[in-house]
Design a protein around this motif. Structure first.
Motif, PDB file in Angstrom:
ATOM      1  N   ILE A   1       0.957  -1.128   0.054  1.00 50.09           N
ATOM      2  CA  ILE A   1      -0.139   0.040   0.027  1.00 50.09           C
ATOM      3  C   ILE A   1       0.996   1.214  -0.186  1.00 50.09           C
ATOM      4  O   ILE A   1       1.764   1.292   0.887  1.00 50.09           O
ATOM      5  CB  ILE A   1      -0.739  -0.062   1.288  1.00 50.09           C
ATOM      6  CG1 ILE A   1      -1.910  -1.289   1.125  1.00 50.09           C
ATOM      7  CG2 ILE A   1      -1.644   1.260   1.253  1.00 50.09           C
ATOM      8  CD1 ILE A   1      -2.828  -1.481   2.198  1.00 50.09           C
ATOM      9  N   PRO A   2       0.663   2.156  -0.930  1.00 54.21           N
ATOM     10  CA  PRO A   2       1.525   3.349  -0.840  1.00 54.21           C
ATOM     11  C   PRO A   2       0.752   4.240   0.245  1.00 54.21           C
ATOM     12  O   PRO A   2      -0.303   4.832  -0.108  1.00 54.21           O
ATOM     13  CB  PRO A   2       1.284   3.969  -2.481  1.00 54.21           C
ATOM     14  CG  PRO A   2       0.197   3.154  -2.913  1.00 54.21           C
ATOM     15  CD  PRO A   2      -0.336   1.982  -2.067  1.00 54.21           C
ATOM     16  N   PHE A   3       1.581   4.598   0.981  1.00 53.60           N
ATOM     17  CA  PHE A   3       1.035   5.628   2.171  1.00 53.60           C
ATOM     18  C   PHE A   3       1.099   6.897   2.026  1.00 53.60           C
ATOM     19  O   PHE A   3       0.458   7.923   2.397  1.00 53.60           O
ATOM     20  CB  PHE A   3       1.422   5.192   3.492  1.00 53.60           C
ATOM     21  CG  PHE A   3       1.218   3.987   3.928  1.00 53.60           C
ATOM     22  CD1 PHE A   3      -0.082   3.640   4.642  1.00 53.60           C
ATOM     23  CD2 PHE A   3       1.941   2.879   3.994  1.00 53.60           C
ATOM     24  CE1 PHE A   3      -0.389   2.338   5.164  1.00 53.60           C
ATOM     25  CE2 PHE A   3       1.427   1.605   4.426  1.00 53.60           C
ATOM     26  CZ  PHE A   3       0.515   1.537   5.145  1.00 53.60           C
ATOM     27  N   GLY A   4       2.286   7.143   0.856  1.00 52.48           N
ATOM     28  CA  GLY A   4       2.271   8.700   0.493  1.00 52.48           C
ATOM     29  C   GLY A   4       3.266   8.767  -0.350  1.00 52.48           C
ATOM     30  O   GLY A   4       3.764   7.710  -1.181  1.00 52.48           O
ATOM     31  N   ASN A   5       3.402  10.177  -0.962  1.00 54.38           N
ATOM     32  CA  ASN A   5       4.334  10.240  -2.072  1.00 54.38           C
ATOM     33  C   ASN A   5       5.975  10.352  -1.752  1.00 54.38           C
ATOM     34  O   ASN A   5       6.475  11.574  -1.726  1.00 54.38           O
ATOM     35  CB  ASN A   5       3.720  11.730  -2.687  1.00 54.38           C
ATOM     36  CG  ASN A   5       4.442  11.983  -4.041  1.00 54.38           C
ATOM     37  OD1 ASN A   5       4.967  11.149  -4.556  1.00 54.38           O
ATOM     38  ND2 ASN A   5       4.617  13.259  -4.304  1.00 54.38           N
ATOM     39  N   SER A   6       6.137   9.281  -1.317  1.00 48.07           N
ATOM     40  CA  SER A   6       7.615   9.236  -0.973  1.00 48.07           C
ATOM     41  C   SER A   6       8.257   7.768  -0.870  1.00 48.07           C
ATOM     42  O   SER A   6       7.411   6.819  -0.461  1.00 48.07           O
ATOM     43  CB  SER A   6       7.987   9.657   0.475  1.00 48.07           C
ATOM     44  OG  SER A   6       9.245   9.265   0.975  1.00 48.07           O
ATOM     45  N   PRO A   7       9.168   7.396  -1.537  1.00 46.77           N
ATOM     46  CA  PRO A   7       9.895   5.931  -1.413  1.00 46.77           C
ATOM     47  C   PRO A   7       9.778   5.423   0.197  1.00 46.77           C
ATOM     48  O   PRO A   7       9.750   4.223   0.154  1.00 46.77           O
ATOM     49  CB  PRO A   7      11.055   6.303  -1.985  1.00 46.77           C
ATOM     50  CG  PRO A   7      11.482   7.402  -2.475  1.00 46.77           C
ATOM     51  CD  PRO A   7      10.433   8.215  -1.986  1.00 46.77           C
ATOM     52  N   TRP A   8       9.907   6.540   0.889  1.00 42.41           N
ATOM     53  CA  TRP A   8       9.924   5.774   2.550  1.00 42.41           C
ATOM     54  C   TRP A   8       8.411   5.614   2.684  1.00 42.41           C
ATOM     55  O   TRP A   8       8.369   4.939   3.913  1.00 42.41           O
ATOM     56  CB  TRP A   8      10.434   7.047   3.216  1.00 42.41           C
ATOM     57  CG  TRP A   8      12.082   7.015   3.147  1.00 42.41           C
ATOM     58  CD1 TRP A   8      12.882   8.121   2.850  1.00 42.41           C
ATOM     59  CD2 TRP A   8      12.626   6.011   3.861  1.00 42.41           C
ATOM     60  NE1 TRP A   8      14.023   7.618   2.840  1.00 42.41           N
ATOM     61  CE2 TRP A   8      14.121   6.406   3.603  1.00 42.41           C
ATOM     62  CE3 TRP A   8      12.555   5.001   4.919  1.00 42.41           C
ATOM     63  CZ2 TRP A   8      15.127   5.511   4.226  1.00 42.41           C
ATOM     64  CZ3 TRP A   8      13.809   4.346   5.239  1.00 42.41           C
ATOM     65  CH2 TRP A   8      15.033   4.765   5.001  1.00 42.41           C
ATOM     66  N   LEU A   9       7.828   5.879   2.256  1.00 41.77           N
ATOM     67  CA  LEU A   9       6.114   5.652   2.703  1.00 41.77           C
ATOM     68  C   LEU A   9       5.592   4.290   1.941  1.00 41.77           C
ATOM     69  O   LEU A   9       4.450   4.113   2.250  1.00 41.77           O
ATOM     70  CB  LEU A   9       5.436   6.940   2.489  1.00 41.77           C
ATOM     71  CG  LEU A   9       5.688   8.093   3.303  1.00 41.77           C
ATOM     72  CD1 LEU A   9       4.872   9.179   3.200  1.00 41.77           C
ATOM     73  CD2 LEU A   9       5.258   7.740   5.045  1.00 41.77           C
ATOM     74  N   ASN A  10       6.290   3.917   1.093  1.00 37.94           N
ATOM     75  CA  ASN A  10       5.731   2.443   0.561  1.00 37.94           C
ATOM     76  C   ASN A  10       6.960   1.539   0.448  1.00 37.94           C
ATOM     77  O   ASN A  10       7.982   1.958   0.047  1.00 37.94           O
ATOM     78  CB  ASN A  10       4.978   2.758  -0.660  1.00 37.94           C
ATOM     79  CG  ASN A  10       6.000   3.486  -1.699  1.00 37.94           C
ATOM     80  OD1 ASN A  10       6.892   3.040  -2.123  1.00 37.94           O
ATOM     81  ND2 ASN A  10       5.464   4.686  -2.094  1.00 37.94           N
ATOM     82  N   LEU A  11       6.583   0.419   0.802  1.00 38.32           N
ATOM     83  CA  LEU A  11       7.548  -0.755   1.206  1.00 38.32           C
ATOM     84  C   LEU A  11       7.654  -1.355  -0.436  1.00 38.32           C
ATOM     85  O   LEU A  11       8.708  -1.374  -0.895  1.00 38.32           O
ATOM     86  CB  LEU A  11       6.778  -1.625   1.945  1.00 38.32           C
ATOM     87  CG  LEU A  11       7.955  -2.782   2.502  1.00 38.32           C
ATOM     88  CD1 LEU A  11       9.144  -2.249   3.162  1.00 38.32           C
ATOM     89  CD2 LEU A  11       7.201  -3.633   3.611  1.00 38.32           C
ATOM     90  N   ALA A  12       6.633  -1.739  -0.760  1.00 40.44           N
ATOM     91  CA  ALA A  12       6.634  -2.463  -2.067  1.00 40.44           C
ATOM     92  C   ALA A  12       5.507  -2.196  -3.094  1.00 40.44           C
ATOM     93  O   ALA A  12       5.012  -2.974  -3.689  1.00 40.44           O
ATOM     94  CB  ALA A  12       6.683  -4.137  -2.032  1.00 40.44           C
TER      95      ALA A  12
END
Lengths: 333, 429
Positions: free
Chosen positions: A94-105
Motif C-alpha cells: 500500500i502506498p501511504f504517501g508520495n515518498s519512497p519511504w512511505l511505501n514498501l513494495a
C-alpha cells in the motif's frame, strides 16, 4: 546489504504501526460507536480513555490461555497466527504517501493479485480455528467463514478487475498515479461507482464485519469460531479483524479515493500522508457506522446476495468497463 | 430433568426405563428418543445445546436443537432453570405479603403482575376500588407495558444484530423506571398496588413526568420505526419467519401480541375489561401472517395505543381516595388510630394476621405485555391462600416454539424466541 536493511527497517516500522493501529482502532471504534448509541464510551483509563487499549492488551496477556482438551492442539495454536500474519503483510503493497519511504513494495506490478491472494489466506485462520476447537458453535462459525469468504472473494476480485482495467496496471502505485493527483474527479469512485460500492460491500463481508458478521454472530453462535479462544490467542484473532479493517480502508482509499493524492500532495510527503490518513479514517468510521446501524444478514440470504446479486453485477461491470475502454469513451481512455 | 445426548450416555436397550435416581420421573428412553429424529441418533444430524447460558435465550432457556447443517430439524425447549417456587411460597404468605412475590414473576412488567394479583384478591373479597386508584393503575400498567415492550424491542433487535436499538430503547425505559421509582420507591420490584387500591397517592411530580413521556416517546418511537420498519435486512430476517397460523396459535394457548400477530382479535382489556379499561378509547393492533414481522408490528403499534390510553387516563384522572375505606381490607390512616379504638383493632388485626377472604375460587386475568396473565386463587377462608396459580403467558407462548421453528435456520431461532417475548421468570415461576 543496504536494500535488505532498508526493507527490514520499513517492515518493522510497518508492523509496529499495524499493531498500534489495531490497538487504537479498538478505542476509536468504541468511542465512535458509543457516541452513535448515545453513550460516552471508555473514558476511565487515562485521559479520554487513551490508555484503554494498553489496559486491554495487558489484561489479555496475563489471562490464562486455555486449550480445550479435545482440540487439535497444533492447529488450534497456529490458527490465530494464520489469521493475523496475512492481515499485517497486506500493508506491504500500500502506498501511504508520495515518498519512497512511505511505501514498501507499492511498485510491484502484481499488487492487486498480492492483495487478493493474501486476503484469501487469512480466512484459513477462522476456518481452522473453528474446526480445531472441537466445539459445535465454533465449527459452525468456521463453516460459515469458509462459505462466506468463497462467495464474496469472487465479487471482490471482479470489482478490482474493473479498477485494473481502468488504470491499466495492477501496481497500486500506478493506480494512485492514474487517478490524477490533485483533481478530485479523477478518483475512481466517480468513474467506477459500481465497482466502488461492490468493493465496499464485499470488503465488509470479507472482514466479517456487521452486517456480515455471521462468522462470529454473538447472538447465534455465542462467539463463532472464537468460542474456545482466550488470552493472547483470542487477542490475535481480534487483532487480525482490526488490522484487516485498517488494511481494507487503506485499499479502498488507494483504489477509489485517489490514495494519497490531494492539493499539494505531489510536492510534500507529509501532506500526502495526512490526506491518506484522513481518507482512511473516513472509511474506518463508515465501517463502524454500518455496524451501529444495520441488523445482521441471515446465512442463506448472505449466500444468495453474494452469488445472485453481487457476482452478476460485478461481471456486468467488468463487461461495461471493458466495452467503454475498447470504444475509447472519454474518461475511459 | 435433562435430555441426554444419546451417543454418549445411553447404553440401555430400547424401551428400558432410565433409573429413577437419575431422573425422579418415569420417562422411558423411547420417550426421550422421540424428542429428536432417528437421524440424530445415527449421527447424521447434529444435536446442539443452545442455552441455558447463551447470549440470546433471554435468561436461562435451554433449547436442544437438532441441526441439519444450519437448518433446524427439531427444537426442544427445556425449562425450569429459573424456578423460584413463587406459587408455593405464596401459600404461606398473607394476601398482602403475596404482592411482593408477584413482582418477581414477570420482572420486566412487575406492576401488571401486581395488578393481576390484587385484582384476583379483590374479586374474591368483593372489594370496590376507588376510581382514582383504578385510573392510576391503568396509567402505571400501560407504562409498564411500554417498558416491557421496550426491553423486548431492544433485545429482539439485538438478537437480529441491530445493536444500537438496544441502547436506544433502554434509554427510554429509564424514563419509565424513574416514574416507577417516583411512585413506589423501587425501579423494578414495585409492589405498589394494594388490595383495594394503592399503597399511597401519586406524588405531585407524577403528572409532569408522565406528560414528559407522552411528549418524548412518540418521537422516539418514530425514530425506531425509521431504523427498523422498512430496513431491507430487518424485513428479510423477519417476514415469513416463524409463521404460526390462527388455529395453531389458539390451539397452543398463545395470547397477547404473539397471538394477535396471527390475526386473532383477543385482548383481555377488551374482552374482559378490568380496572375500568372500558372507559378508554383504544384499538387492538392485529397482524395477518403470524410471522416475526407481524408480531413486531403488533407490539410497536401497541406502544402507540398505550400512550393514547395513558393520555386519556391522565386527563380524566378524578380526585378522591386511592384505597378503599373497607377497614377489613385496607389499613386505617395513621391519624384515625390515635382516637378510634376500632381502627386500632383493625390495624392490629391487619398487621398480625392479615385480612380474611371468603371461601371460594377465583380466576382473574389481565393483559400483560406478553399476553393473558391470569391468577387463580383457591381460598379456604383463612388469611393465606390455599393454593395459587399464575397463568403465565410466556409459558404458553413458548410451547409453540418447536412448531414455529421447524425448518428454520439457527439465526431464525433467536429471532423467533425474541418475537414471542418470553421472560424466564414467568415461564418457570
Amino acid at each position: 546489504m543496504a536494500p535488505i536493511l532498508e526493507y527490514t527497517l520499513k517492515s518493522i516500522v510497518l508492523l509496529l504501526i499495524g499493531a498500534g493501529g489495531f490497538a487504537y482502532m479498538t478505542l476509536v471504534e468504541r468511542k465512535f460507536i458509543g457516541r452513535l448509541q448515545s453513550r460516552i464510551g471508555p473514558n476511565r483509563v487515562g485521559p479520554f480513555g487513551l490508555l484503554q487499549p494498553m489496559a486491554d492488551g495487558l489484561k489479555l496477556i496475563v489471562k490464562e490461555s486455555i486449550t480445550p482438551a479435545q482440540a487439535d492442539k497444533l492447529i488450534f495454536f497456529i490458527a490465530p497466527a494464520i489469521s493475523v500474519i496475512p492481515a499485517l503483510i497486506i500493508f506491504a503493497v500500500i502506498p501511504f504517501g508520495n515518498s519512497p519511504w512511505l511505501n514498501l513494495a507499492a511498485n510491484i506490478n502484481i499488487g492487486v493479485l498480492y492483495v487478493l491472494a493474501v486476503f484469501s489466506i487469512s480466512v484459513y485462520g477462522a476456518v481452522l480455528g473453528g474446526w480445531s476447537s472441537n466445539n459445535k458453535y465454533a465449527s459452525l462459525g468456521g463453516l460459515r467463514a469458509s462459505a462466506q469468504m468463497i462467495s464474496y472473494e469472487l465479487a471482490l476480485g471482479l470489482s478490482l478487475v474493473a479498477v485494473v482495467l481502468m488504470a491499466g496496471s495492477a501496481s497500486l502505485n500506478q493506480i494512485v498515479q492514474y487517478q490524477h493527483p490533485g483533481n478530485i474527479l479523477g478518483w475512481l469512485i466517480f468513474r467506477q461507482p459500481v465497482a466502488a460500492v461492490l468493493f465496499a460491500i464485499t470488503a465488509m463481508a470479507e472482514l466479517a464485519r456487521s452486517p456480515f458478521d455471521l462468522v462470529e454472530a454473538e447472538q447465534e453462535l455465542t462467539a463463532g469460531f472464537m468460542t474456545e479462544y482466550s488470552g493472547m490467542k483470542f487477542a490475535l484473532f481480534y487483532m487480525s479483524e482490526y488490522v484487516k479493517m485498517i488494511a481494507m480502508s487503506a485499499l479502498f482509499t488507494t483504489f477509489f479515493l485517489g490514495g494519497w493524492s490531494g492539493p499539494g500532495a505531489q510536492d510534500s510527503w507529509l501532506l500526502s500522508l495526512i490526506y491518506f490518513g484522513i481518507k482512511m479514517l473516513v472509511c474506518l468510521l463508515a465501517i463502524v457506522w454500518t455496524r451501529a446501524t444495520l441488523p445482521r444478514f441471515r446465512y442463506d440470504k448472505l449466500m444468495a446476495f453474494g452469488w445472485k446479486v453481487l457476482l452478476p453485477i460485478g461481471l456486468a461491470n467488468v463487461m461495461v468497463t471493458a466495452l467503454l475502454i475498447v470504444l475509447r469513451v472519454p474518461g475511459y481512455r | 430433568m435433562a435430555v441426554r445426548e444419546p451417543d454418549q450416555q445411553i447404553k440401555e436397550s430400547p424401551g428400558s426405563v432410565v433409573s429413577a435416581q437419575d431422573t425422579q420421573m418415569d420417562i422411558t428412553l423411547d420417550q426421550l428418543r422421540q424428542l429428536v429424529s432417528p437421524r440424530a441418533l445415527s449421527g447424521e444430524t447434529m444435536l446442539m445445546n443452545m442455552g441455558p447460558q447463551h447470549p440470546s435465550t433471554h435468561g436461562v432457556l435451554r433449547l436442544l436443537l437438532e441441526l441439519d447443517g444450519e437448518t433446524v430439524v427439531s427444537c426442544v425447549p427445556d425449562i425450569g432453570f429459573l424456578h423460584t417456587g413463587i406459587e408455593k411460597t405464596a401459600e404461606i404468605k398473607t394476601y398482602t405479603q403475596g404482592i411482593v412475590l408477584t413482582d418477581r414473576i414477570d420482572y420486566l412488567a412487575p406492576l401488571i403482575c401486581n395488578l393481576a394479583y390484587v385484582g384476583a384478591v379483590e374479586k374474591l373479597a368483593d372489594v370496590d376500588v376507588p376510581l382514582r386508584a383504578q385510573y392510576i393503575r391503568v396509567i402505571l400498567a400501560e407504562l409498564t407495558r411500554m417498558s416491557s415492550h421496550l426491553v423486548w424491542l431492544g433485545t429482539h433487535a439485538l438478537d437480529i444484530g441491530a445493536m444500537s436499538m438496544f441502547l436506544y430503547s433502554f434509554r427510554e425505559r429509564e424514563m419509565l423506571l424513574d416514574i416507577f421509582e417516583m411512585v413506589s420507591g423501587a425501579r423494578m420490584m414495585t409492589s405498589y398496588f394494594r388490595v383495594g387500591g394503592l399503597w399511597r397517592d401519586i406524588p405531585d411530580q407524577f403528572a409532569d413526568a408522565v406528560r414528559q413521556v407522552l411528549k418524548l416517546l412518540p418521537q422516539r418511537l418514530l425514530e425506531y420505526e425509521k431504523i427498523l420498519k422498512e430496513n431491507p435486512i430487518w424485513r428479510e430476517r423477519t417476514v415469513g419467519v416463524g409463521v404460526i397460523s390462527q388455529a395453531d396459535a389458539i390451539a397452543w394457548g398463545m395470547s397477547g401480541p404473539s397471538l394477535r400477530g396471527s390475526g386473532v382479535n383477543y385482548d383481555v382489556r377488551k374482552a374482559m375489561p378490568y380496572s375500568s379499561y372500558d372507559h378508554f378509547d383504544f384499538s387492538v393492533p392485529l397482524g395477518t401472517h403470524g410471522d416475526v414481522y407481524d408480531r413486531y408490528r403488533c407490539r410497536m403499534e401497541e406502544m402507540t395505543q398505550s400512550l393514547k390510553i395513558i393520555e386519556q387516563a391522565l386527563n380524566k384522572l378524578p380526585d378522591g381516595p386511592v384505597i378503599t375505606d373497607n377497614r377489613k381490607i385496607a389499613p386505617p390512616p395513621k391519624h384515625e388510630i390515635a382516637y378510634s379504638m376500632e381502627s386500632l383493632i383493625h390495624h392490629f388485626k391487619l398487621w398480625t394476621e392479615g385480612f380474611r377472604v371468603p371461601v371460594g375460587e377465583v380466576y382473574h386475568a389481565v393483559e400483560s405485555g406478553k399476553g393473558e396473565f391470569g391468577v387463580f386463587i383457591s381460598s379456604d377462608g383463612s388469611p393465606k391462600p390455599r393454593r395459587i396459580h399464575f397463568r403465565a403467558p410466556s409459558f404458553y407462548n413458548l410451547q409453540a416454539l418447536p412448531q414455529m421453528s421447524k425448518g428454520a435456520l439457527i439465526a431464525d431461532i433467536v429471532g423467533i424466541v425474541g418475537s414471542i417475548d418470553i421472560v424466564l421468570g414467568e415461564v418457570d415461576r
